[in-house]
Enzyme design. Structure first.
Site, PDB file in Angstrom:
ATOM      1  N   GLY A  95     -32.964 -13.380  22.368  1.00 51.12           N
ATOM      2  CA  GLY A  95     -33.723 -12.996  23.544  1.00 51.12           C
ATOM      3  C   GLY A  95     -34.790 -13.990  23.938  1.00 51.12           C
ATOM      4  O   GLY A  95     -35.313 -13.945  25.047  1.00 51.12           O
ATOM      5  N   LYS A  96     -35.168 -14.880  23.001  1.00 52.80           N
ATOM      6  CA  LYS A  96     -36.174 -15.922  23.243  1.00 52.80           C
ATOM      7  C   LYS A  96     -37.437 -15.347  23.871  1.00 52.80           C
ATOM      8  O   LYS A  96     -37.982 -15.888  24.832  1.00 52.80           O
ATOM      9  CB  LYS A  96     -35.580 -17.045  24.095  1.00 52.80           C
ATOM     10  CG  LYS A  96     -34.376 -17.713  23.431  1.00 52.80           C
ATOM     11  CD  LYS A  96     -33.772 -18.789  24.306  1.00 52.80           C
ATOM     12  CE  LYS A  96     -32.593 -19.446  23.622  1.00 52.80           C
ATOM     13  NZ  LYS A  96     -31.423 -18.540  23.457  1.00 52.80           N
ATOM     14  N   ARG A  97     -37.905 -14.247  23.311  1.00 54.59           N
ATOM     15  CA  ARG A  97     -39.109 -13.601  23.826  1.00 54.59           C
ATOM     16  C   ARG A  97     -40.355 -14.396  23.433  1.00 54.59           C
ATOM     17  O   ARG A  97     -40.361 -15.124  22.440  1.00 54.59           O
ATOM     18  CB  ARG A  97     -39.212 -12.175  23.292  1.00 54.59           C
ATOM     19  CG  ARG A  97     -38.063 -11.255  23.703  1.00 54.59           C
ATOM     20  CD  ARG A  97     -38.033 -11.045  25.209  1.00 54.59           C
ATOM     21  NE  ARG A  97     -37.173  -9.934  25.585  1.00 54.59           N
ATOM     22  CZ  ARG A  97     -35.980 -10.063  26.152  1.00 54.59           C
ATOM     23  NH1 ARG A  97     -35.503 -11.268  26.397  1.00 54.59           N
ATOM     24  NH2 ARG A  97     -35.266  -8.999  26.480  1.00 54.59           N
TER      25      ARG A  97
END
Length: 266
Positions: A95-97
Site C-alpha cells: 500500500g506504500k502508506r
C-alpha cells in the site's frame, strides 16, 4: 507465545525452504478470456493460485491498487483473500502508506486489525512519525521503501543526506526503528551494485526484493545478498500470475520453477 514479525517471517521461510513472495497484482485486462475478468472470476482465480502454491510459498503480497480500483467491492475481495489465506502464510499489503502520525494510526488499524494483513509497505518521506504507528504491535511488520526498482528512483534516493545517500540514510533510520524486530526495507533487485553495502548497513532487517523477472533483476544475486544478516524475500508478480497467459497450471509451474531456483541458491 507471541513472536516478532521478523522472527515469524524467517520461521515460515525456513520451514518451507523458500524465499518466494507471490505478488497478487490482479489485472482483469490480463486474465485469460476463458477465466473472465469480473470480480467473481478474479476471486476464484486468486484463490486457486493460493491453494495450489501455499504448501511451498511462504509469502503473498496483494497490491492494494489493483483492488482499490473497484471501490468497496475490491476492498471486500481483498479482505476475503486474506481470510482465505487464514494465517497459512505471511501477507504483505503493498500500500506504500505514509502520513502524519494520527492518520497513520488509522491506516495501521485498517490494514492490520480490520483487514488482517501481517505487514505493509511504507513510505518514509514524512519521517519516522509516518512509520512508528505501524510498529506498535511487534507481531506486525513494516517494509520501508529504501532503494526501489523503478526507473526514476534516482530522482530522490541517490540524493545526499549528510555523508550518506538518501537510501543509505533510510536504511540506517530503519535499523534505528527496529527495536521490536519488526522492520524491513524494500530493496530493488535492479540495484546490484548497491545491494552488498546496503546489506551491511541494514543488518538484522528483513528485505522485500521486487524487480525479479519482468524488470530484469538477478535472482541469484538477490537471494545471496538478501539473506545475509537477515531474511530476504523476492517478490514475483507478473512473471508468475500471467505465465502461459494465466492458465492455472502454467502459473503454478512458474511458481514452482522460481521455488526450485531459490532452493538451489539457499
Amino acid at each position: 507465545m507471541k513472536y516478532s514479525f521478523n522472527t515469524k517471517l524467517k520461521s515460515i521461510c525456513d520451514e518451507r525452504n523458500n524465499r518466494l513472495c507471490i505478488g497478487l497484482d490482479l489485472d482483469p485486462e490480463k486474465l485469460p478470456k476463458e477465466i473472465g475478468n469480473d470480480l467473481v472470476n478474479m476471486e476464484s482465480f486468486a484463490k486457486d493460485i493460493i491453494d495450489a502454491t501455499i504448501s511451498f510459498c511462504p509469502v503473498y503480497k496483494p497490491n492494494m491498487a489493483f483492488f482499490e480500483r473497484f471501490g468497496s467491492k475490491g476492498y471486500a475481495l481483498m479482505e476475503r483473500l486474506i481470510d482465505h489465506i487464514n494465517g497459512r502464510a505471511i501477507t504483505i499489503a503493498d500500500g506504500k502508506r505514509g502520513d502524519i502520525g494520527n492518520t497513520t494510526h488509522q491506516y495501521a488499524t485498517a490494514i492490520f486489525d480490520t483487514i488482517g494483513f501481517d505487514a505493509i509497505t511504507v513510505s518514509p518521506y514524512m519521517g519516522r512519525d509516518s512509520i512508528l504507528p505501524f510498529l506498535e504491535n511487534n507481531e506486525k511488520g513494516a517494509f520501508v521503501l529504501c532503494l526501489t526498482s523503478n526507473a526514476s528512483a534516482s530522482d530522490l534516493q541517490f540524493s545526499k543526506k549528510d555523508e550518506d545517500m538518501l537510501y543509505e540514510y533510510v536504511a540506517k533510520l530503519s535499523v534505528d526503528l527496529n527495536t521490536e524486530n519488526n522492520v524491513g526495507i524494500v530493496v530493488g533487485a535492479t540495484n546490484p551494485a548497491q545491494m552488498e553495502s546496503l546489506r551491511d548497513i541494514s543488518s538484522g532487517l528483513s528485505w522485500l526484493i521486487p524487480g525479479i523477472g519482468a524488470q530484469g533483476g538477478n535472482l541469484e544475486t538477490s537471494i545471496t545478498i538478501g539473506n545475509k544478516n537477515g531474511v530476504g524475500i523476492v517478490n514475483v508478480s507478473r512473471g508468475i500470475l500471467y505465465a502461459g497467459n494465466g492458465r492455472l497450471e502454467d502459473v503454478v509451474k512458474s511458481a514452482q520453477n522460481y521455488t526450485n531456483q531459490i532452493r538451489k541458491i539457499l
